[in-house]
Design a protein around this motif. Structure first.
Motif, PDB file in Angstrom:
ATOM      1  N   LEU A   5       0.650  29.591  50.197  1.00  0.00           N
ATOM      2  CA  LEU A   5       1.981  28.357  49.732  1.00  0.00           C
ATOM      3  C   LEU A   5       1.834  27.609  50.675  1.00  0.00           C
ATOM      4  O   LEU A   5       2.117  28.246  51.739  1.00  0.00           O
ATOM      5  CB  LEU A   5       3.071  28.982  49.162  1.00  0.00           C
ATOM      6  N   ILE A   6       0.548  27.010  51.013  1.00  0.00           N
ATOM      7  CA  ILE A   6       0.816  25.499  52.269  1.00  0.00           C
ATOM      8  C   ILE A   6       2.021  24.641  51.441  1.00  0.00           C
ATOM      9  O   ILE A   6       1.725  23.238  50.705  1.00  0.00           O
ATOM     10  CB  ILE A   6      -0.340  24.769  52.144  1.00  0.00           C
ATOM     11  N   ILE A   7       3.174  24.217  52.385  1.00  0.00           N
ATOM     12  CA  ILE A   7       3.493  23.277  52.317  1.00  0.00           C
ATOM     13  C   ILE A   7       3.601  22.330  53.774  1.00  0.00           C
ATOM     14  O   ILE A   7       4.641  22.287  54.931  1.00  0.00           O
ATOM     15  CB  ILE A   7       5.317  23.508  52.502  1.00  0.00           C
ATOM     16  N   ASP A   8       3.573  21.021  52.701  1.00  0.00           N
ATOM     17  CA  ASP A   8       3.628  20.177  54.535  1.00  0.00           C
ATOM     18  C   ASP A   8       3.517  18.675  54.011  1.00  0.00           C
ATOM     19  O   ASP A   8       2.219  18.604  52.660  1.00  0.00           O
ATOM     20  CB  ASP A   8       1.546  20.120  55.345  1.00  0.00           C
ATOM     21  N   ASP A   9       4.051  17.541  54.215  1.00  0.00           N
ATOM     22  CA  ASP A   9       3.977  16.544  53.446  1.00  0.00           C
ATOM     23  C   ASP A   9       3.228  15.527  54.359  1.00  0.00           C
ATOM     24  O   ASP A   9       3.180  14.537  53.684  1.00  0.00           O
ATOM     25  CB  ASP A   9       5.799  15.940  54.321  1.00  0.00           C
ATOM     26  N   ILE A  13      -3.253  17.352  56.727  1.00  0.00           N
ATOM     27  CA  ILE A  13      -3.370  18.497  56.967  1.00  0.00           C
ATOM     28  C   ILE A  13      -3.644  19.823  55.596  1.00  0.00           C
ATOM     29  O   ILE A  13      -4.137  20.770  55.500  1.00  0.00           O
ATOM     30  CB  ILE A  13      -1.864  18.895  57.057  1.00  0.00           C
ATOM     31  N   ARG A  14      -2.477  19.208  53.906  1.00  0.00           N
ATOM     32  CA  ARG A  14      -2.270  19.934  53.140  1.00  0.00           C
ATOM     33  C   ARG A  14      -3.953  20.804  52.577  1.00  0.00           C
ATOM     34  O   ARG A  14      -4.182  21.594  52.073  1.00  0.00           O
ATOM     35  CB  ARG A  14      -1.520  19.483  51.888  1.00  0.00           C
ATOM     36  N   ALA A  32       4.123  19.354  48.789  1.00  0.00           N
ATOM     37  CA  ALA A  32       4.488  17.914  49.816  1.00  0.00           C
ATOM     38  C   ALA A  32       5.736  17.788  49.870  1.00  0.00           C
ATOM     39  O   ALA A  32       5.791  17.280  51.031  1.00  0.00           O
ATOM     40  CB  ALA A  32       4.582  16.835  48.746  1.00  0.00           C
ATOM     41  N   ASP A  33       6.455  19.118  50.585  1.00  0.00           N
ATOM     42  CA  ASP A  33       7.979  19.153  50.438  1.00  0.00           C
ATOM     43  C   ASP A  33       8.406  20.967  50.346  1.00  0.00           C
ATOM     44  O   ASP A  33       8.418  21.182  49.506  1.00  0.00           O
ATOM     45  CB  ASP A  33       8.730  17.804  50.303  1.00  0.00           C
ATOM     46  N   THR A  51       4.377  26.207  56.389  1.00  0.00           N
ATOM     47  CA  THR A  51       5.112  25.184  56.038  1.00  0.00           C
ATOM     48  C   THR A  51       5.272  24.898  57.410  1.00  0.00           C
ATOM     49  O   THR A  51       5.385  25.426  58.729  1.00  0.00           O
ATOM     50  CB  THR A  51       6.841  25.986  55.834  1.00  0.00           C
ATOM     51  N   ASP A  52       5.751  23.297  57.491  1.00  0.00           N
ATOM     52  CA  ASP A  52       5.964  22.643  58.342  1.00  0.00           C
ATOM     53  C   ASP A  52       7.329  22.493  58.415  1.00  0.00           C
ATOM     54  O   ASP A  52       8.280  22.875  57.878  1.00  0.00           O
ATOM     55  CB  ASP A  52       5.338  21.047  57.889  1.00  0.00           C
TER      56      ASP A  52
END
Length: 123
Positions: A5-9, A13-14, A32-33, A51-52
């Protein structure tokens, strides 16, 4: 391979991380968040979260703490850009809260892959 899972606004980057890790044979889902990311963790198991830190809604530190509170066996890699030059650098805090690794943006894809492989190996 792993479900990541990639979490980034940041949509760019996602997309870049997703395409890169998909190309390495992983199944990648994106959020996205932090709020959306935590919902995805609850809906289907993941092997790794990237995660960002600085995001609207639920930030990355909250994500790390929530995952550590519920699913201690899911490794988390925290990423963020530019904060190491500021008076308050949140990436070391993410590590103290339970992130297995931290990366500063811009993230080199080889560094991302190394961190992912290390996290999945439990190192």
């Amino acid at each position: 391979m792993a479900r990541i899972l990639i979490i980034d606004d940041d949509e760019t980057i996602r997309n870049v991380f997703k395409r890169f890790l998909d190309g390495k044979g992983h199944e990648v889902v994106v959020a996205a968040d932090g709020r959306q990311g935590l919902r995805l963790v609850e809906e289907a198991p993941v092997d790794l979260v990237i995660t960002d830190i600085m995001m609207p809604e639920t930030d990355g530190l909250e994500v790390v703490m929530a995952i550590r509170g519920k699913e201690a066996d899911i490794p988390v890699i925290a990423i963020s850009g530019g904060m190491h030059a500021m008076p308050m650098d949140f990436l070391p805090m993410a590590k103290k809260f339970g992130a297995c690794d931290v990366l500063y943006k811009p993230v080199e894809l080889d560094d991302l892959l190394g961190a992912v492989e290390k996290a999945l190996a439990g190192v």
